[in-house]
Motif scaffolding. Structure first.
Motif: not given
Lengths: 192, 192
Positions: A61, A63, A78, A101-102, A143, A151, A153
């Protein structure tokens, strides 16, 4: 493990330069162990936490956000600063930042390393955790107002491509990817 | 590789805070992409170079020095700031710093990564090189006047012990040791 001689630089005088919201800046006049004197420009920072988070599909993950010092957008794992009151629990900071954040919440966080990022002039420490069994939260923590981010992945190969094209270019994220490479190598060799 | 929306933070005004020998500090008022405004505390740094140097006996070369921001002595891979005039050749900085700090000269330097250490507030970039076939120089470049340091050559196991006891605790050095672990694992598995 090692026997050390005394290398301490004694502070003769500290000049406070700046007291900011995030950083403080000072200049120390120091007495060097070899008899001379020098000046040390110092940045004080509350420290932060970064989280290596892998999904059930073995994607990491990330950002994506604009970083003013670089005047560009980059892709990072993150991370966030330790809030006042969280000082004794970087793990709490890590869980909070990951969720803010996610939208992911970890079953648990495993501490990997704590590292000074730039010990020549800054006391900033970064605690790196690995998140296990992350799940999407229905109503995640909001946030920060002044954080605008997306985000992503990515598979291991996609992340390597993001290094090659310069999107991934910061120390904690490159550290996380090297950690991932090690993990994959051990897994493929039946070592983990 | 990824399609991005516009995340730019536009500078409304910059306030210069400090112009130092090593760092400059400023505060930017910025317009956020979501319509708000915020302040960004910024540290500008010339960037640096670090060198992963392995001896013929497969030991890694470290320097031990006092770091004023941490008020303690730590063990790091050789590194230093890019001097004015070296801006276009971090490789030259790497070779110079390795020789000044350790007395070793490399046959060549292989560029591994360039990484921003703390992109949230600083533009400092660190170029990491791996040195090949290092040899001790009879009359090495002199150390900087204000640098007092000791040289150590550690086996992989000794370096792991130095992580465990906290002597090794900065990002570039932990990155170097992770890189070394990867190298050893690949070598043992016949992958490198």
């Amino acid at each position: 493990m090692l026997e050390y001689t005394d290398f301490e630089e004694k502070t003769i005088q500290r000049t406070e330069i700046f007291h900011g919201k995030i950083i403080d800046v000072a200049v120390d006049d120091v007495a060097l162990p070899n008899g001379g004197t020098s000046k040390r420009e110092l940045v004080f920072h509350p420290g932060g936490v970064a989280v290596i988070a892998l999904t059930a599909e073995n994607k990491m993950v990330f950002v994506r956000q604009f970083r003013k010092p670089l005047e560009r957008v980059i892709l990072e794992i993150p991370a966030g600063k330790i809030d006042p009151g969280e000082g004794n629990s970087p793990e709490r900071t890590g869980a909070r930042e990951l969720e803010e954040e996610t939208g992911y919440r970890p079953a648990s966080l495993e501490h990997l390393y704590s590292m000074y990022l730039s010990p020549g002039f800054a006391n900033e420490i970064l605690h790196i955790y690995c998140a296990t069994a992350i799940t999407k939260v229905e109503n995640p923590l909001p946030q920060d107002d002044d954080e605008v981010l997306e985000i992503y992945e990515l598979t291991f190969e996609e992340a390597q491509a993001a290094i090659a094209d310069g999107s991934i270019c910061d120390a904690k994220t490159l550290f996380a990817l090297q950690y991932w490479e090690l993990l994959e190598l051990k897994r493929r060799k039946g070592l983990a």
